[in-house]
Enzyme design. Structure first.
Site, PDB file in Angstrom:
ATOM      1  N   GLU A   1       0.800  -1.135   0.079  1.00  9.25           N
ATOM      2  CA  GLU A   1      -0.016  -0.182   0.029  1.00  9.25           C
ATOM      3  C   GLU A   1       0.864   1.289  -0.002  1.00  9.25           C
ATOM      4  OE1 GLU A   1      -3.041   0.368   3.265  1.00  9.25           O
ATOM      5  OE2 GLU A   1      -2.436   2.601   3.253  1.00  9.25           O
TER       6      GLU A   1
ATOM      7  N   ASN B   1      -2.075  -5.425   9.750  1.00  9.94           N
ATOM      8  CA  ASN B   1      -3.156  -5.343  10.456  1.00  9.94           C
ATOM      9  C   ASN B   1      -3.431  -6.328  11.401  1.00  9.94           C
ATOM     10  OD1 ASN B   1      -6.023  -6.888   9.605  1.00  9.94           O
ATOM     11  ND2 ASN B   1      -6.488  -4.906  10.794  1.00  9.94           N
TER      12      ASN B   1
END
Ligand code: SF4
Length: 283
Positions: free
Chosen positions: A131, A225
């Site tokens: 990302e 995450n």
């Protein structure tokens, strides 16, 4: 029911975020139609889910392999891609299925606009995370990327910066960094770009983790995450174990009649948490 007689529950708020659900749906639709699909990088940081899709015909390729691929269909995953990936894919006559998460696409646009406005951009994130590579690629890699406050050299930071975050970083750490920068006399234009699909899970996971004797947290080892949310659970319940598949569960972690909560990251498929549940119920 196994001899340990465990009481097991799955957290119904764990599992894929809508960005990942969207990407997997697009992949499955294409695989159903043509049986063939190339995916640039792993579709989700979860080996078990990747294996499931590979079985249906999906092939993972690297950036190097992308440059040699011609006339094929390539999926860009939820993390988003830098402009160079689009250029390379299209130059060789490939078709792109763009499964970049809408939140990431919006963030990429904000990033470009901010840079064009002349902001000095700092990005709190993992330097090698896809990302981050996709985001920084929007502005010719001009953002300063850092993973920890300690990685910054305060002497080199200008008096005013614009601070963004990778969407999956911890909200707490982000605001701690803002505070430390401000305490050092730096004016921070704060762009809190942490995805609420992730940060909203923290309070509910805290509550969930307190309800059980033990927690089994399921996620891929590379999931950003996953490591943030695992630590959230462990803070609340020291008897929290990280596993990527049911094979990594050990019987000696549990005592007879324990209550066990199963939860996971935004990249953890529900079917995998169910497999973990089955294994626990058979201990
Ligand atoms: S965590 Fe948020 S930004 Fe990232 S893919 Fe999921 S919904 Fe999109």
């Amino acid at each position: 029911m196994g001899s340990l007689n465990l009481r097991v529950e799955i957290d119904d708020k764990s599992g894929f975020c809508f960005g990942v659900v969207g990407a997997i749906e697009k992949a499955e639709k294409e695989l159903e139609a043509s049986g063939e699909l190339y995916c640039l990088g792993e579709i989700v940081h979860n080996d078990e889910e990747v294996k499931r899709l590979e079985f249906q015909g999906m092939v993972n390729i690297t950036k190097e392999e992308l440059s040699t691929l011609h006339n094929s269909t390539i999926l860009f995953r939820a993390h988003g891609e830098p402009p160079v990936s689009y250029k390379t894919a299209l130059k060789n006559g490939n078709r792109i299925i763009d499964a970049s998460c809408p939140i990431i696409l919006k963030l990429q646009k904000r990033f470009r606009e901010s840079y064009e406005k002349g902001d000095t951009i700092y990005l709190y994130g993992k330097p090698n995370h896809p990302e981050v590579i996709g985001l920084n690629g929007q502005i010719g890699n001009k953002a300063i990327v850092f993973g920890h406050f300690e990685d910054l050299d305060l002497k080199l930071i200008p008096g005013k910066i614009t601070l963004y975050s990778q969407t999956t970083m911890s909200i707490e750490s982000f605001y701690e960094i803002v505070e430390k920068l401000e305490d050092s006399g730096i004016e921070v234009n704060v762009k809190d770009t942490i995805c609420r699909q992730v940060s909203h899970r923290e309070p509910s996971l805290r509550q969930f983790s307190r309800k059980y004797n033990r927690i089994v947290f399921v996620a891929g080892k590379q999931s950003s995450n996953g490591s943030v949310l695992f630590n959230v659970c462990r803070q609340e319940n020291p008897n929290t174990y990280f596993v990527s598949s049911p094979d990594e569960i050990f019987e000696h972690w549990f005592e007879k009649d324990d209550s066990v909560g199963i939860c996971g990251a935004t990249s953890t498929p529900m079917w995998l948490m169910r497999d973990v549940e089955k294994k626990l119920l058979n201990l």
